[in-house]
Design a protein around this motif. Structure first.
Motif, PDB file in Angstrom:
ATOM      1  N   HIS B 493      -8.352   0.222  -1.397  1.00  0.00           N
ATOM      2  CA  HIS B 493      -7.713   0.487   0.073  1.00  0.00           C
ATOM      3  C   HIS B 493      -6.998  -0.775   0.409  1.00  0.00           C
ATOM      4  CE1 HIS B 493      -8.199   0.798   4.408  1.00  0.00           C
ATOM      5  NE2 HIS B 493      -7.848   1.885   4.086  1.00  0.00           N
ATOM      6  N   CYS B 494      -5.759  -0.496   1.038  1.00  0.00           N
ATOM      7  CA  CYS B 494      -5.096  -1.681   1.717  1.00  0.00           C
ATOM      8  C   CYS B 494      -4.825  -1.361   3.092  1.00  0.00           C
ATOM      9  CB  CYS B 494      -3.912  -1.731   0.921  1.00  0.00           C
ATOM     10  SG  CYS B 494      -3.003  -3.008   1.506  1.00  0.00           S
ATOM     11  N   ALA B 495      -5.189  -2.276   4.132  1.00  0.00           N
ATOM     12  CA  ALA B 495      -4.922  -2.107   5.623  1.00  0.00           C
ATOM     13  C   ALA B 495      -3.871  -3.053   5.650  1.00  0.00           C
ATOM     14  CB  ALA B 495      -6.104  -2.586   6.384  1.00  0.00           C
ATOM     15  N   ILE B 496      -2.812  -2.807   5.965  1.00  0.00           N
ATOM     16  CA  ILE B 496      -1.668  -3.720   6.388  1.00  0.00           C
ATOM     17  C   ILE B 496      -0.803  -3.418   7.837  1.00  0.00           C
ATOM     18  CG2 ILE B 496       0.187  -2.171   5.136  1.00  0.00           C
ATOM     19  CD1 ILE B 496       0.891  -4.883   3.504  1.00  0.00           C
ATOM     20  N   SER B 497      -0.173  -4.736   8.052  1.00  0.00           N
ATOM     21  CA  SER B 497       0.281  -4.603   9.420  1.00  0.00           C
ATOM     22  C   SER B 497       1.819  -4.060   9.342  1.00  0.00           C
ATOM     23  CB  SER B 497       0.283  -5.949   9.800  1.00  0.00           C
ATOM     24  OG  SER B 497       1.023  -7.003   9.188  1.00  0.00           O
ATOM     25  N   VAL B 498       2.479  -3.844   8.257  1.00  0.00           N
ATOM     26  CA  VAL B 498       3.642  -3.153   8.295  1.00  0.00           C
ATOM     27  C   VAL B 498       3.546  -1.678   8.628  1.00  0.00           C
ATOM     28  CG1 VAL B 498       5.408  -4.993   7.159  1.00  0.00           C
ATOM     29  CG2 VAL B 498       3.875  -3.276   5.550  1.00  0.00           C
ATOM     30  N   THR B 499       4.323  -1.104   9.036  1.00  0.00           N
ATOM     31  CA  THR B 499       4.140   0.164   9.577  1.00  0.00           C
ATOM     32  C   THR B 499       5.054   1.333   9.012  1.00  0.00           C
ATOM     33  OG1 THR B 499       5.554  -0.038  11.580  1.00  0.00           O
ATOM     34  CG2 THR B 499       2.994  -0.464  11.683  1.00  0.00           C
TER      35      THR B 499
END
Ligand SMILES: Cc1cc2nc3c(=O)[nH]c(=O)nc-3n(C[C@H](O)[C@H](O)[C@H](O)COP(=O)(O)OP(=O)(O)OC[C@H]3O[C@@H](n4cnc5c(N)ncnc54)[C@H](O)[C@@H]3O)c2cc1C
Lengths: 286, 783
Positions: B493-499
């Motif tokens: 799982h990757c949570a990232i700030s780019v949208t």
């Protein structure tokens, strides 16, 4: 962009519709395909108390031939103008005009009757009706009358239909031997209302053109019959000179509106160019 | 690279099927218990004084919950001012949510109605009594600067927002010694983004916890978290901004708007959810517009056609107020800095005047400034070619910076790490069959068919660091962050700030992470757009998703890789350096032989950490932030060509074909890169031929609906053929640069050159966009 609240009724007959209209004291709007009515409600350009849906009325539907005339029910959808073989054979200018009217989703719902009753000056079907010398069948409490297309279109969004009256059908005389037609328009994008459009019909005899009928649209408050141009072509074979004379005659036929975004001189110029192109590409239909 | 199995391959956009199946979840779809709907009463006039505002009848209307005016709403929000320190001397009036005393554009919100349905709120709007004393509106930028013209607003002391000059010392001499000088004046029509999903926000303040949650169709959730916290005096960890599916943003959805702020304020006041979804009509009079420029420019050449210098004067018309927090000056600033950028041109002067008038504010929109700079530069290059009797390809060959001459600094001070203009030009010539097209053009002219070929070279600014906004004091994040974890079952799982706004960010992030961990992209679930569950970052602005977001994901993935290998080493009693990840397992690096699955690592670290050796860290979560270093921006380059046919009798232009050769560094996903370029080209061709916000001399926008504002439609768009050069940046491990704005940057420039090429035999020329039939017929003398 939400419409104000309104009541809705689905009429089962023309009489039904007219009495609902009367009961609402005229604070009502007929609804056929809805593609002009519904946006105008959402834009709050009108706020009737009642919408009277005409789509279930049997007398307004159907396409049939009677005594050399094609009767097209007012509820006939744009898409049928595009695909129906009777319309293609007997009212070929409607078929030629249909691809220029909006996009498939709108053509599936929009009706020929609605288009003629709405009478947008940039609309295709009204001009086709004028060029084909169609007659419009209007029901009122006094009975039914037929109005020639030339007298039907009165002004911008204004027709011979009086408040509360219902357009029942469009009658188109069948093509005669030698009949030729042409239809074209110039629009910013495919499916847009025309900047300028032309519907032409004539009978081609060995000696030249007869019964020339030219309706231009988006050049005035309603479809404009180009009488001088018709006269310039009558009795002549289509050649560069005849076309040039017809084009020149438009100067007298047209008095286009003037607007900084669309000057009158540009409309006249485009009308000439377009008429020339349509005349050079007339097609035999009978 | 650990593995390049998935980086560089086409993968379908992860959310495409979901959207196609109708399972998209946009802010517009959200319905919360006790939610009320907002509608705004807007000024019908471009400028005036509010003499009476009576909302009592509206407050009594059916379904109405509350009515707010400036008096009752504005006090809970600190005013904001759209200026930045690095634009020395710029000024703008402070703003607040609802107009205070004076209205500044037709559409300026004056009162807010909250009701149980949007329809009831609109009904109540009609009951508001609003009396405005008309004041003379300033509608033209040149007129705005003339002595005696009234001020656009009471909050400023001059209609000039900002003025600056960039000049190299040799400018005057370059013009004095020039063998040839060409010049022209250009007018670019104001246009706007017209996203498929309009602006949408649902604000939900819970007074019992002090928690504000804002569901916001934006591209920059962290920026809005910060804005809401600051303007409303809340701790930022009590402000959660969630951007779910977003139906396009294009820069338009990163500005602070009166309506969104008012919705948050109303929720704070009411303690219940408040929803606002802009309808098309109000979108046209409240979304930012863009690119309202008048430019006069000249270019000096020597006898061989070498460009010596450009001298440019740009007047940008930005509406009544500069936008917050990025200002309305950034666009003009980029216009004057991007002029001549592909060329060796040593000398330059660029003057910029940014001017207020009583219209909707303008600001950043996809390819900020690029289309203007590119159109002006490329039009002058073509005029120079004509004057020197050189082929447009030949003059570009003589002037483009050589591919082996990097690093290079432009006359305006931009630093280029490594670009590939000549390779791109050569490839373009080949894919478009340039010589055959020229021959066909000559042949068709004899038959009265007028086709034109237009070419435009460009550079694009991507991967911006803090130099864009941060240095000017804006709280705009120039870094991004990712959290990558291995699940107990060995998935990722990757949570990232780019949208994600439909461009496929989540898909490329999955590809990048997958390659670091030896798994497939569909094993990597990516979460974006929620300030509570993802690290803070810049999100989507300029061009940064692939270049900065991708690098962030890569580094986070590598960090997790090291953690996994450390645990695996402990379990297998092997040196971690002898192990690697591939095919969802830990393998022996030398032989590729499978040693232990990721699922087994997940199981042991999660359920049996007791079996790990003493001191072995069982963390399977890695956090990494990344801020670009090295060059302040990673410039990309490319070249476009447009093939058109102008009907010289009707002024209607048919777009026959469009070509793009583009170099965005390492390509992570060719399919999505091409999608970005095609979409961008269409957004460049739209304003070149169709899109324009038209105003009358009272300051009313006269075509503010989709019936009259013409967006480009599929039927009018040409086929777009794309080819690539790949010059990775050495500033990052990944080597990717941005690509989102490349198509838009030069499409209009190529098209304008093509139309002028078609018109050349008639001696006619057009230098105004959109190139409408009226303008073309006028140029041809038919009107
Ligand atoms: C996006 C879009 C693009 C369009 N583009 C074009 C175009 O290019 N060219 C074009 O011509 N049109 C265009 N239209 C209009 C469309 O064709 C309309 O649907 C049509 O003109 C009206 O037909 P309707 O059946 O929808 O009528 P409605 O909208 O239901 O009614 C129109 C008007 O006619 C009245 N009316 C309808 N039927 C009757 C009747 N039987 N008796 C009395 N009064 C009646 C109604 O009360 C109303 O005032 C477009 C519409 C849209 C939404």
């Amino acid at each position: 962009m939400k419409s104000p609240a309104f009541e809705y009724v689905r009429a089962e007959s023309v009489a039904d519709a007219m009495s609902a209209y009367a009961e609402a004291d005229g604070d009502a709007v007929y609804l056929s395909g809805g593609h002009s009515v519904v946006p105008s409600l959402a834009l709050r350009l009108q706020a009737p108390a009642l919408l009277i849906d005409l789509s279930n009325i049997a007398a307004l539907s159907g396409i049939s031939l009677h005594d050399g005339w094609l009767r097209i029910g007012a509820m006939t959808r744009h898409v049928q103008a595009l695909k129906d073989p009777l319309i293609a054979a007997h009212a070929p200018l409607f078929t030629a005009a249909a691809p220029f009217v909006a996009h498939p989703a709108i053509r599936n719902r929009g009706t020929l009757g609605g288009s003629l009753a709405h009478a947008d000056p940039a609309s295709e079907f009204p001009a086709a009706a004028v060029a084909m010398r169609a007659e419009l069948e209007i029901a009122s409490s006094q009975g039914i009358r037929r109005v020639p297309a030339d007298d039907f279109f009165v002004d911008i969004y204004e027709t011979a239909i009086e408040p509360g009256e219902v357009l029942q059908a469009i009658h188109v005389p069948s093509p005669v031997a030698g009949q030729v037609i042409g239809f074209d328009e110039i629009a910013r994008r495919r499916g847009d209302y025309a900047m300028v459009g032309a519907a032409v019909q004539a009978v081609s005899r060995g000696s030249g053109l007869e019964d020339v009928s030219i309706a231009l649209f988006s050049v005035g408050n309603h479809p404009v019959r180009a009488r001088k141009a018709q006269a310039a072509l009558t009795g002549r074979m289509i050649d560069a000179d005849a076309i040039a004379d017809a084009q020149a005659a438009l100067e007298d036929d047209l008095d286009p509106p003037d607007d900084p975004q669309f000057p009158a001189s540009m409309r006249l110029h485009l009308a000439r160019v377009l008429l020339g192109r349509v005349l050079a590409n007339l097609e035999a239909v009978a | 690279m650990t593995s390049t199995d998935h980086i560089g391959q086409s993968h379908r956009r992860e959310n495409a099927l979901r959207h196609l199946a109708g399972r998209g979840r946009f802010v517009t779809d959200l319905a919360l218990p006790r939610m009320v709907h907002a509608a705004f009463v807007r000024s019908p006039m471009a400028k005036g004084k509010i003499v009476e505002l009576d909302v009592s009848a509206a407050a009594e209307a059916p379904g109405v919950v509350r009515v707010f005016t400036a008096e009752t709403l504005n006090p809970i929000c600190a005013p904001w001012t759209g200026t930045l320190d690095h634009f020395a001397g710029m000024k703008s009036a402070p703003q607040n949510m609802l107009a205070e005393g004076q209205v500044l554009w037709a559409g300026h919100p004056v009162a807010m109605i909250l009701a149980h349905s949007r329809a009831e709120a609109e009904d109540a709007c009609e009951l508001v009594l609003l009396d405005i004393e008309d004041e003379e509106a300033v509608v033209d930028g040149d007129a705005a600067l003339v002595e005696g013209t009234p001020l656009v607003s009471e909050g400023i002391d001059s209609n000039l927002c900002f003025r600056t000059v960039l000049e190299t010392p040799g400018l005057d001499e370059a013009f004095a010694n020039a063998a040839h000088v060409v010049e022209d004046s250009f007018t670019f029509g104001r246009h706007t983004a017209v996203t498929l999903e309009p602006r949408a926000v649902v604000a939900d303040f819970d007074p019992s916890t002090g928690q504000l949650t804002v569901h916001h169709g934006t591209q920059t959730p962290y920026q809005f978290q910060d804005v809401y916290a600051h303007q409303f005096g809340l701790p930022d960890n009590k402000v959660r901004v969630i951007a779910p599916d977003v139906g396009g943003s294009f820069g338009m959805k990163l500005h602070v708007y009166n309506e969104e702020m008012a919705v948050v304020a109303a929720s704070l006041k009411l303690g219940r959810p408040v929803r606002f979804v802009a309808d098309r009509l109000e979108s046209f009079v409240s979304d930012v517009h863009a690119r309202d420029h008048r430019v006069s420019a000249r270019m000096a050449m020597d006898a061989q056609g070498t460009i010596l210098a450009m001298d440019v004067d740009d007047m940008t018309q930005i509406g009544a107020i500069s936008t917050y927090p990025r200002t309305s000056v950034a666009e003009g600033n980029q216009v004057i800095r991007l002029m001549g950028a592909p060329y060796t041109m040593p000398d330059y002067r660029g003057r910029l005047s940014v001017v207020f008038q009583n219209k909707v504010q303008t600001s950043q929109y996809r390819a900020v400034g690029h289309p203007i700079a590119c159109a002006v530069t490329e039009a002058l290059v073509d005029r120079a070619a004509e004057q020197l009797d050189l082929d447009p390809i030949e003059i570009r060959q003589r002037n483009l910076v050589a591919d082996d001459a990097y690093p290079h600094v432009s006359a305006t001070g931009y630093q280029f790490e490594k670009l590939s203009h000549h390779a791109a030009l050569a490839k373009l010539r080949e894919i478009m069959g340039y010589d055959a097209l020229r021959a066909e053009q000559a042949e068709l002219r004899k038959q009265g068919i007028y086709r034109g070929i237009g070419i435009a070279s460009f550079v694009e600014i991507t991967n911006p660091g803090a130099a864009f906004y941060g240095v000017g004091g804006a709280r705009v994040s120039a870094q991004d962050g990712a959290i990558v974890r291995l699940t107990p079952s060995g998935e990722v799982h990757c949570a990232i700030s780019v949208t994600e706004q439909g461009q496929g960010t989540e898909t490329i992030i999955a590809q990048v992470v997958a390659d670091q961990l030896g798994v497939t992209p569909d094993q990597v679930k990516v979460t974006t757009g929620d300030t509570d569950t993802t690290p803070s970052g810049g999100a989507t602005w300029a061009c940064r998703g692939a270049g900065i977001g991708g690098e962030t994901a890569l580094r986070a993935g590598r960090r997790l890789q090291a953690q996994i290998l450390a645990i695996a080493g402990a379990v297998l009693q092997a040196e971690p350096a002898t192990l690697a990840l591939a095919g969802g397992t830990v393998v022996d690096k030398a032989t590729g032989k499978e040693r232990i699955t990721l699922a087994e690592i997940g199981r042991i670290a999660t359920y049996r950490p007791d079996t790990l050796p003493e001191g072995c860290d069982n963390s399977l979560t890695a956090v990494q932030h990344f801020a670009p270093t090295g060059y302040p921006f990673d410039f990309t380059n490319g070249i476009q060509a447009s093939h058109v046919e102008v009907d010289i009798e009707t002024g209607v232009t048919r777009l026959l074909k469009h070509w793009v050769v583009e170099d965005c560094g390492r390509i992570i996903n060719p399919l999505l890169v091409d999608e970005q370029i095609r979409g961008g080209v269409v957004q460049g061709l739209g304003p070149a031929f169709f899109e324009e916000c038209m105003y009358d001399d009272m300051g009313q926008m006269t075509n503010a609906s989709l019936a009259d504002y013409l967006v480009p439609m599929a039927g009018e768009m040409p086929d777009i053929e794309i080819a690539h050069i790949e010059t990775p940046t050495l500033d990052t491990i990944l080597g990717a640069k941005g690509v989102g704005e490349a198509g838009t940057a030069a499409a209009g420039a190529a098209a304008m050159n093509a139309v002028n090429d078609a018109l050349r035999p008639m001696g006619a020329r057009i230098s105004q966009t959109p190139m409408t039939p009226l303008r073309i017929l006028t140029a041809l003398g038919h009107v």
